[in-house]
Write a protein that holds these residues in place. Structure first.
Motif, PDB file in Angstrom:
ATOM      1  N   ILE A   1       7.937  12.571   3.484  1.00 56.38           N
ATOM      2  CA  ILE A   1       8.130  13.417   2.300  1.00 56.38           C
ATOM      3  C   ILE A   1       7.340  12.908   1.109  1.00 56.38           C
ATOM      4  O   ILE A   1       7.508  13.390  -0.013  1.00 56.38           O
ATOM      5  N   SER A   2       6.496  11.944   1.356  1.00 62.59           N
ATOM      6  CA  SER A   2       5.764  11.314   0.261  1.00 62.59           C
ATOM      7  C   SER A   2       4.363  11.873   0.116  1.00 62.59           C
ATOM      8  O   SER A   2       3.639  12.036   1.095  1.00 62.59           O
ATOM      9  N   GLU A   3       4.013  12.144  -1.132  1.00 64.89           N
ATOM     10  CA  GLU A   3       2.614  12.401  -1.448  1.00 64.89           C
ATOM     11  C   GLU A   3       1.919  11.053  -1.500  1.00 64.89           C
ATOM     12  O   GLU A   3       2.443  10.104  -2.088  1.00 64.89           O
ATOM     13  N   MET A   4       0.744  10.982  -0.889  1.00 67.78           N
ATOM     14  CA  MET A   4       0.018   9.717  -0.841  1.00 67.78           C
ATOM     15  C   MET A   4      -1.293   9.850  -1.614  1.00 67.78           C
ATOM     16  O   MET A   4      -2.010  10.852  -1.476  1.00 67.78           O
ATOM     17  N   ASN A   5      -1.579   8.856  -2.412  1.00 68.26           N
ATOM     18  CA  ASN A   5      -2.745   8.912  -3.279  1.00 68.26           C
ATOM     19  C   ASN A   5      -3.549   7.624  -3.185  1.00 68.26           C
ATOM     20  O   ASN A   5      -2.992   6.549  -2.951  1.00 68.26           O
ATOM     21  N   TRP A   6      -4.836   7.775  -3.404  1.00 72.33           N
ATOM     22  CA  TRP A   6      -5.718   6.629  -3.589  1.00 72.33           C
ATOM     23  C   TRP A   6      -6.244   6.661  -5.018  1.00 72.33           C
ATOM     24  O   TRP A   6      -6.782   7.666  -5.463  1.00 72.33           O
ATOM     25  N   TYR A   7      -6.065   5.548  -5.707  1.00 72.38           N
ATOM     26  CA  TYR A   7      -6.609   5.360  -7.045  1.00 72.38           C
ATOM     27  C   TYR A   7      -7.658   4.253  -6.983  1.00 72.38           C
ATOM     28  O   TYR A   7      -7.686   3.455  -6.056  1.00 72.38           O
ATOM     29  N   ARG A   8      -8.489   4.210  -7.995  1.00 75.81           N
ATOM     30  CA  ARG A   8      -9.415   3.099  -8.120  1.00 75.81           C
ATOM     31  C   ARG A   8      -9.564   2.713  -9.587  1.00 75.81           C
ATOM     32  O   ARG A   8      -9.371   3.529 -10.477  1.00 75.81           O
TER      33      ARG A   8
ATOM     34  N   ALA B   1      -8.221  10.495  -4.618  1.00 71.21           N
ATOM     35  CA  ALA B   1      -7.871  11.508  -3.631  1.00 71.21           C
ATOM     36  C   ALA B   1      -6.372  11.498  -3.423  1.00 71.21           C
ATOM     37  O   ALA B   1      -5.719  10.458  -3.580  1.00 71.21           O
ATOM     38  N   SER B   2      -5.847  12.659  -3.063  1.00 69.77           N
ATOM     39  CA  SER B   2      -4.417  12.755  -2.788  1.00 69.77           C
ATOM     40  C   SER B   2      -4.183  13.670  -1.603  1.00 69.77           C
ATOM     41  O   SER B   2      -5.001  14.547  -1.311  1.00 69.77           O
ATOM     42  N   ILE B   3      -3.066  13.445  -0.940  1.00 70.81           N
ATOM     43  CA  ILE B   3      -2.672  14.305   0.179  1.00 70.81           C
ATOM     44  C   ILE B   3      -1.162  14.497   0.107  1.00 70.81           C
ATOM     45  O   ILE B   3      -0.405  13.529  -0.003  1.00 70.81           O
ATOM     46  N   THR B   4      -0.754  15.749   0.150  1.00 70.58           N
ATOM     47  CA  THR B   4       0.668  16.044   0.063  1.00 70.58           C
ATOM     48  C   THR B   4       1.341  15.819   1.411  1.00 70.58           C
ATOM     49  O   THR B   4       0.686  15.577   2.428  1.00 70.58           O
TER      50      THR B   4
ATOM     51  N   GLU C   1       2.568  18.032   3.131  1.00 71.11           N
ATOM     52  CA  GLU C   1       2.128  19.139   3.999  1.00 71.11           C
ATOM     53  C   GLU C   1       0.675  19.020   4.433  1.00 71.11           C
ATOM     54  O   GLU C   1       0.187  19.850   5.191  1.00 71.11           O
ATOM     55  N   GLY C   2      -0.014  18.008   3.908  1.00 71.53           N
ATOM     56  CA  GLY C   2      -1.406  17.801   4.309  1.00 71.53           C
ATOM     57  C   GLY C   2      -2.435  18.423   3.393  1.00 71.53           C
ATOM     58  O   GLY C   2      -3.628  18.410   3.716  1.00 71.53           O
ATOM     59  N   LEU C   3      -2.005  18.949   2.254  1.00 74.61           N
ATOM     60  CA  LEU C   3      -2.961  19.515   1.305  1.00 74.61           C
ATOM     61  C   LEU C   3      -3.660  18.375   0.579  1.00 74.61           C
ATOM     62  O   LEU C   3      -3.016  17.403   0.182  1.00 74.61           O
ATOM     63  N   THR C   4      -4.959  18.513   0.400  1.00 76.66           N
ATOM     64  CA  THR C   4      -5.745  17.428  -0.180  1.00 76.66           C
ATOM     65  C   THR C   4      -6.393  17.834  -1.488  1.00 76.66           C
ATOM     66  O   THR C   4      -6.621  19.021  -1.757  1.00 76.66           O
ATOM     67  N   ASN C   5      -6.690  16.831  -2.275  1.00 83.33           N
ATOM     68  CA  ASN C   5      -7.377  17.045  -3.543  1.00 83.33           C
ATOM     69  C   ASN C   5      -8.240  15.819  -3.814  1.00 83.33           C
ATOM     70  O   ASN C   5      -7.851  14.687  -3.450  1.00 83.33           O
ATOM     71  N   TYR C   6      -9.405  16.051  -4.443  1.00 85.54           N
ATOM     72  CA  TYR C   6     -10.352  14.966  -4.674  1.00 85.54           C
ATOM     73  C   TYR C   6     -10.894  14.990  -6.100  1.00 85.54           C
ATOM     74  O   TYR C   6     -11.030  16.062  -6.703  1.00 85.54           O
ATOM     75  N   ALA C   7     -11.235  13.822  -6.569  1.00 84.52           N
ATOM     76  CA  ALA C   7     -11.974  13.739  -7.819  1.00 84.52           C
ATOM     77  C   ALA C   7     -13.367  14.329  -7.593  1.00 84.52           C
ATOM     78  O   ALA C   7     -13.920  14.221  -6.498  1.00 84.52           O
ATOM     79  N   ASP C   8     -13.912  14.960  -8.622  1.00 81.44           N
ATOM     80  CA  ASP C   8     -15.225  15.573  -8.488  1.00 81.44           C
ATOM     81  C   ASP C   8     -16.283  14.570  -8.045  1.00 81.44           C
ATOM     82  O   ASP C   8     -17.201  14.909  -7.303  1.00 81.44           O
ATOM     83  N   SER C   9     -16.139  13.334  -8.484  1.00 81.61           N
ATOM     84  CA  SER C   9     -17.154  12.313  -8.200  1.00 81.61           C
ATOM     85  C   SER C   9     -17.225  11.919  -6.728  1.00 81.61           C
ATOM     86  O   SER C   9     -18.209  11.310  -6.295  1.00 81.61           O
ATOM     87  N   VAL C  10     -16.199  12.262  -5.957  1.00 79.79           N
ATOM     88  CA  VAL C  10     -16.181  11.853  -4.541  1.00 79.79           C
ATOM     89  C   VAL C  10     -16.150  13.031  -3.585  1.00 79.79           C
ATOM     90  O   VAL C  10     -16.199  12.832  -2.357  1.00 79.79           O
ATOM     91  N   LYS C  11     -16.073  14.239  -4.112  1.00 76.92           N
ATOM     92  CA  LYS C  11     -16.021  15.417  -3.236  1.00 76.92           C
ATOM     93  C   LYS C  11     -17.242  15.477  -2.342  1.00 76.92           C
ATOM     94  O   LYS C  11     -18.366  15.262  -2.787  1.00 76.92           O
ATOM     95  N   GLY C  12     -16.991  15.742  -1.068  1.00 79.72           N
ATOM     96  CA  GLY C  12     -18.082  15.812  -0.107  1.00 79.72           C
ATOM     97  C   GLY C  12     -18.458  14.475   0.492  1.00 79.72           C
ATOM     98  O   GLY C  12     -19.228  14.418   1.457  1.00 79.72           O
TER      99      GLY C  12
END
Length: 120
Positions: A31-38, A49-52, A54-65
């Motif tokens: 039930i945890s959202e997991m995130n990577w910070y730097r 980056a983060s992942i819910t 449910e598996g939904l992901t989100n990224y900082a613009d600087s690392v997308k792709g």
């Protein structure tokens, strides 16, 4: 006792790849959202980056792709695959967990961090 243990950091040349892992224990991983910070020296900590749950992901613009976050609930582990690394990706990367309960109560936990250094 909650533990988040990161691994996989190191020194790599520009254009190279690394895969970070964060192994979690003592929390309800599913039930945890997991995130990577730097955080780079002299700079503020940023969400990479983060992942819910449910598996939904989100990224900082600087690392997308270039970066991909994923999770394995059976192994209670979250990953960050980092490709085409750049010197500006050099930072301490930390795993963060946000345990979100149905009543909206949240608990936040942090790992110790792992150093990623990218040489030009």
């Amino acid at each position: 006792q909650v533990q988040l243990v990161e691994s996989g950091g190191g020194l790599v040349q520009a254009g190279g790849s690394l895969r970070l892992s964060c192994s979690a224990s003592g929390l309800i991983f599913s039930i945890s959202e997991m995130n990577w910070y730097r955080q780079a020296p002299g700079k503020q900590r940023e969400l990479v980056a983060s992942i819910t749950s449910e598996g939904l992901t989100n990224y900082a613009d600087s690392v997308k792709g270039r970066f991909t976050i994923s999770r394995d609930n059976a192994k209670r582990t979250v990953y960050l695959q980092m490709n085409n690394l750049k010197p500006e990706d050099t930072a301490v990367y930390s795993c963060n967990a946000v345990e979100i309960h149905r009543d909206a109560t949240t608990y936040r936990y942090w790992g110790q961090g792992t150093q990623v250094s990218v040489s030009s």
